[in-house]
Design an enzyme around this catalytic site. Structure first.
Site, PDB file in Angstrom:
ATOM      1  N   ASP A 239     -11.008   3.118   4.479  1.00  0.00           N
ATOM      2  CA  ASP A 239     -11.250   1.679   4.398  1.00  0.00           C
ATOM      3  C   ASP A 239     -12.756   1.376   4.453  1.00  0.00           C
ATOM      4  OD1 ASP A 239      -9.583  -0.387   3.889  1.00  0.00           O
ATOM      5  OD2 ASP A 239      -9.102  -0.874   5.972  1.00  0.00           O
TER       6      ASP A 239
ATOM      7  N   GLN B  43      -4.276  -1.380   9.718  1.00  0.00           N
ATOM      8  CA  GLN B  43      -4.206  -2.732   9.161  1.00  0.00           C
ATOM      9  C   GLN B  43      -4.782  -3.739  10.166  1.00  0.00           C
ATOM     10  OE1 GLN B  43      -3.155  -3.468   5.954  1.00  0.00           O
ATOM     11  NE2 GLN B  43      -3.946  -5.502   6.396  1.00  0.00           N
TER      12      GLN B  43
ATOM     13  N   LYS C 168       0.839  -1.208   0.000  1.00  0.00           N
ATOM     14  CA  LYS C 168       0.000   0.000   0.000  1.00  0.00           C
ATOM     15  C   LYS C 168       0.875   1.260   0.000  1.00  0.00           C
ATOM     16  CE  LYS C 168      -3.773  -2.466   2.175  1.00  0.00           C
ATOM     17  NZ  LYS C 168      -4.432  -2.904   3.409  1.00  0.00           N
TER      18      LYS C 168
END
Ligand code: NDP
Length: 290
Positions: A120, A97, A53
């Site tokens: 997200d 994450q 990412k």
């Protein structure tokens, strides 16, 4: 044999579009999209995901702010970092994450994110907006699934779509996005009575289970669009949730694993971060002119 839906290629196209729009945004108002990644502990798979990412961020002209914390980090320390990132004007998107190490409450951490930076799409405000059909951040993997379906050129209106899996991360948001496109949606899960029969009715099948090749190829309806979200590490390498070789002989379109939905997820994270930066730029421009 079905046509392969190449996620690597599709993801490259999305990244290229985001790169061009980023350069335009910087040229127009000097706003450089910024993504903060938060990695807690040393899970090897998570490290790889965050690494890729961050690499893509740099390639497309974003600022990447990496935060790596030890597994011993307390929830208070993590929440303090989230507060700091929420307040930082250079950070437009925050990616925590998952999974977090044991002892850290994922829900509390996700709830602490500013909804404006929830790229997200996992904050309850984002999920509520999806449910209500209002603009907001959609979760990245479901966006990637929808993008690949769109690539087939098949219209979803009136089609029978079957989603297997009902997680907040994948199954439920995919079902809502398919519904938004006027498909007739069935959601299956571990208590579904006759999975083979449900799969056999699907014009569009999305498998998000996490069990290697549990969807038999012979269940697939001939000509169906098959999107395999599953990533399963087996002795024979990475496998999807669909028995690929057999399914490919029946499907109209099918995603491979790896190289299908996986690369799309990262591309969509970039698209969401650009969107967050544009919204911030528009909001600042609005407040200046007012
Ligand atoms: P979860 O474990 O949260 O959810 C799995 C779902 O599958 C649950 O709803 C579960 O049902 C259902 N399920 C389990 N067993 C069966 C069964 N025998 N029959 C029917 N349904 C079943 O997983 P996620 O949604 O987070 O992820 C799913 C897969 O997608 C994983 O392999 C994951 O690695 C992958 N993934 C890939 C991403 C990518 O970028 N490509 C991103 C995110 C995930 P129930 O609710 O009843 O327990």
């Amino acid at each position: 044999v079905g046509e392969i839906l190449d996620g690597k290629n599709a993801a490259r196209e999305v990244r290229e579009r985001v790169r061009i729009e980023t350069a335009a945004l910087i040229g127009r108002c000097g706003v450089v999209p910024g993504l903060a990644t938060v990695l807690v502990g040393d899970d090897p798979a998570s490290k790889i995901y965050v690494g890729s990412k961050r690499k893509v961020c740099t390639e497309i002209g974003f600022q990447s702010f990496g935060h790596e914390l030890p597994a011993s980090t307390t929830e208070a320390e993590l929440l303090a970092l989230i507060d700091q990132l929420n307040a930082d004007p250079k950070v437009h998107g925050i990616l925590v994450q998952l999974p977090l190490p044991k002892g850290l409450n994922e829900k509390r951490v996700i709830f602490a994110l500013s909804p404006e930076k929830d790229v997200d799409g996992l904050h309850p405000v984002s999920q509520g907006r999806l449910l209500a059909g209002e603009a907001g951040f959609r979760p990245c993997t479901p966006l990637g699934v929808m993008h690949l379906i769109e690539k087939t050129g098949i219209q979803l209106v009136g089609k029978r779509a079957v989603v297997i899996g009902r997680s907040l991360l994948v199954g439920k948001p995919v079902a809502l996005l398919l519904l938004e496109q006027n498909a007739t949606v069935t959601v299956c899960h571990s208590r579904t009575a006759d999975l083979a029969a449900e799969v056999g009715r699907a014009d569009v099948l999305v498998a998000a289970i996490g069990k290697a090749e549990m969807i038999h190829g012979e269940w697939i309806r001939p000509g169906a669009v098959v999107i395999d979200v599953g990533i399963n590490r087996t002795e024979g390498g990475l496998k999807g949730d669909v028995e690929y070789a057999a399914a490919a002989t029946r499907a109209g379109y099918i995603t491979p694993v790896p190289g299908g939905v996986g690369p799309m997820t990262v591309a969509m994270l970039m698209q969401n971060t650009l969107l967050a930066a544009k919204r911030r730029a528009d909001a600042s421009a609005g407040s200046v002119s007012r």
